[in-house]
Design an enzyme around this catalytic site. Structure first.
Site, PDB file in Angstrom:
ATOM      1  N   CYS A 198       0.836  -1.206   0.000  1.00  0.00           N
ATOM      2  CA  CYS A 198       0.000   0.000   0.000  1.00  0.00           C
ATOM      3  C   CYS A 198       0.867   1.251   0.000  1.00  0.00           C
ATOM      4  O   CYS A 198       0.528   2.269  -0.617  1.00  0.00           O
ATOM      5  CB  CYS A 198      -0.955  -0.007   1.191  1.00  0.00           C
ATOM      6  SG  CYS A 198      -0.160  -0.036   2.825  1.00  0.00           S
TER       7      CYS A 198
ATOM      8  N   HIS B 292      -2.719   1.082   7.283  1.00  0.00           N
ATOM      9  CA  HIS B 292      -3.024   0.975   5.856  1.00  0.00           C
ATOM     10  C   HIS B 292      -3.100   2.382   5.286  1.00  0.00           C
ATOM     11  O   HIS B 292      -3.180   3.374   6.024  1.00  0.00           O
ATOM     12  CB  HIS B 292      -4.349   0.238   5.671  1.00  0.00           C
ATOM     13  CG  HIS B 292      -4.663  -0.119   4.244  1.00  0.00           C
ATOM     14  ND1 HIS B 292      -3.742  -0.657   3.381  1.00  0.00           N
ATOM     15  CD2 HIS B 292      -5.832  -0.007   3.522  1.00  0.00           C
ATOM     16  CE1 HIS B 292      -4.303  -0.877   2.206  1.00  0.00           C
ATOM     17  NE2 HIS B 292      -5.561  -0.485   2.266  1.00  0.00           N
TER      18      HIS B 292
END
EC number: 3.2.1.-
Length: 465
Positions: free
Chosen positions: A333, A420
């Site tokens: 990510c 994230h």
């Protein structure tokens, strides 16, 4: 991104006789072996130490005409100990370390005596496609016999793929079944150079086993250098002080390491993000010795040339949307938002994208701290921070903003310790749509979440002015 060594150098290394010790003594190689992380499974499984390596195990290698230097490097970079020393077998085939070693040496003799095709696939990976079809086998067939290439080429996919299927490796990064592995040939060559050997001619560079890359020079280490060394040591210790998470099946990992289980042993590889973090830590230590440390050490297009933030987001959003279904950078990510920020503000936060990097000023590892870990001020961005105990606000959202989600968040991301991150594409009164990468190993995908749930996970936002 390019190969670490030239094609000719790889081929010269693999053409070395398999009994070549490169001028290194058994004691030198035994001492090196005992200090390698990849040797720990063998050390623990068979009770190996420097003394019995020299007295018992190395003589067995010599009896079979196999270089102890090359064999022990093979062991280290395969993380042996699950299936004998070099992990060719799934499980130990002997009752002790010496029997397991002898079976591995017999396997090597079998490879010499019988043709086995070059390895360009593995059980957990898709087959690699050569840059020049048939080139690997042509080189393999040209070897005179009983070379190190005769051992390695039919036995390990990873090195072959990075040397003869380089473009495939670069363009197919990601978790297994994609290219999750590094190049063991690089590791072997690096180790020989570090021990004072010449991997390409088969001799010793220094003749005394000293590291040729270390000059004698002034032995005095300044106090500031020593302090920087301690900072780097602590940062590296912190970097690796995290548990591996069970991903699926035999696969485990975190942002630093990928691991695959072999019996009771985990074979680990450093991830690109882990390597990037180490490189950045080293760069930061070097930056502290810069006479003008406030000046960024990377260059980016002038912000006036890029236009306003909203214009740059609008100009690049379609490009970002076109990446859906693709792996960007190293597949993490972090790489995805690094790619995006490079296109919008000229700077990345992931080496894997190949763009100029922002200076690191804090936590450069965790996705939940991206907004605080990098010097976004030089990129004409806005930072919104949500301290622990607060939640994100709808009025702060912007199209193209990078969002950071907390560790162990629960719904909707169910993050681990790293959190994230992703890009905001749009939102309404009840939902938010984002572009994100590495949801359970996924490429870039478009996801829509409940707005309030999404806001509850946020630690910060990076907006483009």
């Amino acid at each position: 991104m390019s190969k670490k060594y030239t094609q000719q150098q790889y081929e010269k290394y693999l053409a070395q006789p398999a009994n070549n010790t490169f001028g290194l003594s058994p004691q030198q190689v035994a001492d090196w072996f005992m200090g390698q992380a990849g040797a720990r499974p063998v050390i623990n499984s068979y009770g190996v130490n420097a003394s019995n390596l020299v007295s018992t195990y190395i003589p067995k290698m010599q009896e079979y005409g196999v270089s102890y230097t090359l064999f022990l490097m093979y062991t280290v970079f395969e993380g042996g100990g699950a299936g004998n020393w070099i992990n060719h077998y799934m499980y130990d085939t002997g009752s002790n370390g010496l029997e397991c070693l002898e079976h591995d040496l017999q396997y090597i003799h079998g490879v010499w005596e019988t043709y086995f095709p070059p390895a360009l696939s593995a059980p957990e990976c898709y087959p690699a496609t050569e840059d020049n079809a048939g080139a690997l086998d042509r080189f393999y067939q040209s070897l005179p016999g009983r070379t190190w290439g005769d051992v390695m080429i039919p036995s390990t996919m990873a090195g072959n793929a990075w040397v003869w299927a380089y473009n495939y490796c670069v363009n197919n990064q990601g978790a297994a079944p994609l290219v999750y592995f590094g190049n063991p040939y690089d590791s072997q060559i690096d180790s020989l150079l570090a021990m004072g050997a010449d991997p390409f001619t088969g001799g010793s560079i220094t003749g005394d086993g000293k590291n040729p890359s270390v000059g004698t020079g002034n032995a005095t280490v300044s106090a500031s250098s020593e302090a920087n060394r301690e900072k780097l040591k602590k940062a590296l210790t912190d970097l690796f002080n995290n548990n591996l998470e069970h991903l699926s099946g035999e696969f485990y990992g975190n942002q630093v390491l990928n691991a695959m289980k072999y019996g009771t042993i985990l074979k680990c590889d450093l991830t690109d993000d882990g390597l990037n973090a180490i490189l950045q830590l080293i760069a930061d230590v070097n930056l502290q010795t810069n006479p003008n440390p406030d000046k960024p050490t990377v260059q980016s297009p002038g912000q006036n040339d890029l236009g306003s933030g909203s214009d740059r987001v609008a100009a690049n959003l379609a490009n970002a949307q076109a990446q859906v279904g693709k792996y960007i950078g190293d597949g993490q990510c972090y790489a995805w938002v690094g790619w995006w920020s490079a296109r919008v503000c000229g700077y990345s936060i992931s080496y894997s994208t190949g763009d100029p990097m922002l200076p690191l000023i804090g936590d450069g590892m965790n996705a939940h701290s991206i907004h605080l870990g990098w010097d976004w001020s030089i990129a004409n961005t806005g930072i919104v921070n949500y301290p622990v105990g607060t939640v994100g606000r709808k009025e702060d959202l912007r199209v193209g903003a990078i969002w950071c989600a907390t560790a162990f968040s629960g719904a909707p991301f169910y993050t681990g310790q790293y959190g994230h991150t992703g890009i905001i594409e749009s939102w309404s009164d009840t939902t938010v749509t984002v572009l994100e990468q590495n949801i359970l190993g996924s490429p870039v995908i478009r996801s829509t979440y409940d707005l309030n749930t999404f806001l509850s996970t946020l630690t910060g936002l990076i907006t483009f002015k």
